[in-house]
Design a protein around this motif. Structure first.
Motif, mmCIF file in Angstrom:
data_model
loop_
_atom_site.group_PDB
_atom_site.id
_atom_site.type_symbol
_atom_site.label_atom_id
_atom_site.label_comp_id
_atom_site.label_asym_id
_atom_site.label_seq_id
_atom_site.Cartn_x
_atom_site.Cartn_y
_atom_site.Cartn_z
ATOM 1 N N SER A 100 0.887 -1.320 0.002
ATOM 2 C CA SER A 100 -0.045 -0.119 -0.137
ATOM 3 C C SER A 100 1.032 1.197 -0.175
ATOM 4 O O SER A 100 0.623 2.113 -0.638
ATOM 5 N N ASN A 101 2.043 1.067 0.701
ATOM 6 C CA ASN A 101 2.733 2.466 0.717
ATOM 7 C C ASN A 101 3.502 2.706 -0.697
ATOM 8 O O ASN A 101 4.167 3.582 -0.852
ATOM 9 N N ASN A 103 2.121 2.306 -3.386
ATOM 10 C CA ASN A 103 1.191 3.193 -4.189
ATOM 11 C C ASN A 103 1.231 4.539 -3.961
ATOM 12 O O ASN A 103 1.025 5.620 -4.652
ATOM 13 N N SER A 104 1.516 4.625 -2.530
ATOM 14 C CA SER A 104 1.412 6.109 -2.078
ATOM 15 C C SER A 104 2.772 6.695 -2.581
ATOM 16 O O SER A 104 2.562 7.840 -2.777
ATOM 17 N N ILE A 106 4.497 6.073 -5.409
ATOM 18 C CA ILE A 106 4.322 6.555 -6.933
ATOM 19 C C ILE A 106 3.205 7.459 -6.909
ATOM 20 O O ILE A 106 3.169 8.210 -8.066
ATOM 21 N N ALA A 107 2.319 7.775 -6.332
ATOM 22 C CA ALA A 107 1.281 8.739 -6.380
ATOM 23 C C ALA A 107 1.915 10.153 -6.286
ATOM 24 O O ALA A 107 1.343 10.906 -7.085
ATOM 25 N N GLU A 108 3.053 10.517 -5.678
ATOM 26 C CA GLU A 108 3.838 11.750 -5.800
ATOM 27 C C GLU A 108 4.166 11.670 -7.204
ATOM 28 O O GLU A 108 4.141 12.989 -7.735
ATOM 29 N N PRO B 72 1.308 18.223 -6.767
ATOM 30 C CA PRO B 72 2.710 17.900 -6.208
ATOM 31 C C PRO B 72 3.483 18.907 -5.291
ATOM 32 O O PRO B 72 4.228 18.507 -4.491
ATOM 33 N N SER B 100 -1.962 7.665 4.433
ATOM 34 C CA SER B 100 -1.253 6.884 3.546
ATOM 35 C C SER B 100 -2.069 6.027 2.308
ATOM 36 O O SER B 100 -1.863 6.046 1.360
ATOM 37 N N ASN B 103 -3.437 8.165 -0.256
ATOM 38 C CA ASN B 103 -2.638 8.422 -1.533
ATOM 39 C C ASN B 103 -2.825 7.301 -2.465
ATOM 40 O O ASN B 103 -2.845 7.302 -3.494
ATOM 41 N N SER B 104 -2.832 6.120 -1.891
ATOM 42 C CA SER B 104 -3.182 4.780 -2.348
ATOM 43 C C SER B 104 -4.244 4.717 -3.340
ATOM 44 O O SER B 104 -4.301 4.338 -4.206
ATOM 45 N N ALA B 107 -4.200 7.006 -6.194
ATOM 46 C CA ALA B 107 -3.182 6.787 -7.122
ATOM 47 C C ALA B 107 -3.807 6.087 -8.255
ATOM 48 O O ALA B 107 -3.405 6.222 -9.594
ATOM 49 N N LEU B 110 -5.559 8.803 -10.581
ATOM 50 C CA LEU B 110 -4.641 9.261 -11.501
ATOM 51 C C LEU B 110 -3.859 8.526 -12.430
ATOM 52 O O LEU B 110 -3.663 9.084 -13.745
#
Lengths: 213, 213
Positions: A100-101, A103-104, A106-108, B72, B100, B103-104, B107, B110
């Motif tokens: 899960s983290n 994905n977090s 790559i979200a950025e 971003p 967190s 964000n996932s 994603a 996105l």
DNA sequence: CGAAGAATTGAGGTTAATCAACGAGGGTGG
DNA sequence: CCACCCTCGTTGATTAACCTCAATTCTTCG
């Protein structure tokens, strides 16, 4: 700003391989099943799509820290080709999806990509040929990994893409790109001698031609 | 496919407000500090950028489930305007960044947006006027929330954007868009009577004109 | 040195933009 | 209720930008 963020995935159980490619080879083909997500360690990658009749549009130029191979549906929607020699970190797909983290993380990076795609849509939809080429040169200069050397107002860069690749990135023909370069050269805004891509740029005079300012 | 995914954020402590807007109002201005991320519950939103001289490029049309306001760097890079009446869920920024799994969650959305932006870049960079308009109509038809009614090969849709908005989406002028519609109408591929946006489309004849197939 | 790929430049054609006029529909105020 | 206005859409004439086709030069590499 460096995109590279190893710490964000530290502690996860992802299988991260290192992969190298020579210049101008296909790393991912459109339609391929998605097996891995790649992050660039060094070098440059271009992302594009082809229309059935051969027309090509390049829409992303990625440098160190950039990611590609991300897809919502298990199949790649676009082609990824190396522009230079590249070293990549490949995150294999199945375990990555569980993290899960990850994905977090790559979200950025996706957010940055989306901003770049927005800017590029404006270029493709609304800018003239000279504005596109001026924007392209400014983009090269402002990409930190391109190591543009700045003396006062004069910047030296290396243009590694061919006229044809630049054309496919800017939605023009290679002749129009060449004419725009020649126009800027005659105007004294850029200068270059041989076809080795080394170019001097007067940024203060070039920037107003991008249409953005 | 429905984008809406309430369960993905269930259990988090995010402050999720509900907000409504009338048609054609600005929800977010370019450059604004980012306070919230929005997800569309119902209605349509368009995302665009303006050049200093007034040229506009619309690059995203979002329906239910779509998100916007993601950035971003703490500042919005583009304008968000309602196209219809819209109901939004606003996720306030500060707590969201800590979540967190939030964000996932975004994603995934996105990734879908990036695919759409890729497709749109091909349209803007490489397609003719008629191909762009044909692609636009097909996009309307294939968006589930637009409720296109299908009878055999004949589809009825409602075009809610003005010619000027369509032009800004397709990188054309409104006159060129109008001519492309007229051309398709004369060819018997689409038909409409009054200016209410109701339109019948022969998808089997329209699809080959998009350039994509 | 010769060949192949890349870049440049020119001439001419095509597409879409620009400039302009007109018509249809909807809303407002008299 | 009707007249007016304003926005939106359509269409025509003309212009401008870019594309296409073609020839030539430059550069690199075997």
């Amino acid at each position: 700003m460096s995109y590279v963020n190893e710490s964000a995935v530290a502690g996860s159980v992802l299988a991260a391989r290192s992969v190298d490619f020579p210049p101008r080879v296909t790393i991912i083909d459109e339609g391929e099943p998605a097996r891995a997500i790649y992050q660039i360690v060094s070098g440059n990658v271009m992302i594009s799509k082809l229309l059935p009749d051969g027309r090509r549009q390049i829409f992303e130029l990625l440098g160190p820290g950039g990611i590609f191979g991300v897809t919502p549906n298990g199949h790649h929607d676009s082609v990824a080709e190396s522009l230079t020699e590249v070293r990549l970190t490949a995150f294999d797909k199945i375990p990555a999806e569980n993290a899960s983290n990850f994905n977090s993380f790559i979200a950025e990076l996706l957010k940055i990509q989306i901003c770049a795609l927005h800017e590029h849509a404006v270029l493709l939809g609304r800018k003239s040929a000279v504005e596109r080429v001026a924007s392209y040169i400014m983009e090269l200069i402002e990409t930190p990994s391109n190591q543009a050397r700045i003396n006062q107002d004069l910047v030296t860069i290396r243009v590694i893409m061919t006229r044809s690749e630049i054309a496919d990135y800017l939605g023009l023909t290679l002749e129009t790109v060449s004419r725009a370069f020649s126009h800027l050269k005659r105007s004294g805004i850029i200068s270059y001698e041989r076809h080795d891509g080394i170019m001097q740029v007067h940024i203060k005079r070039l920037r107003p031609l991008t249409g953005t300012y």
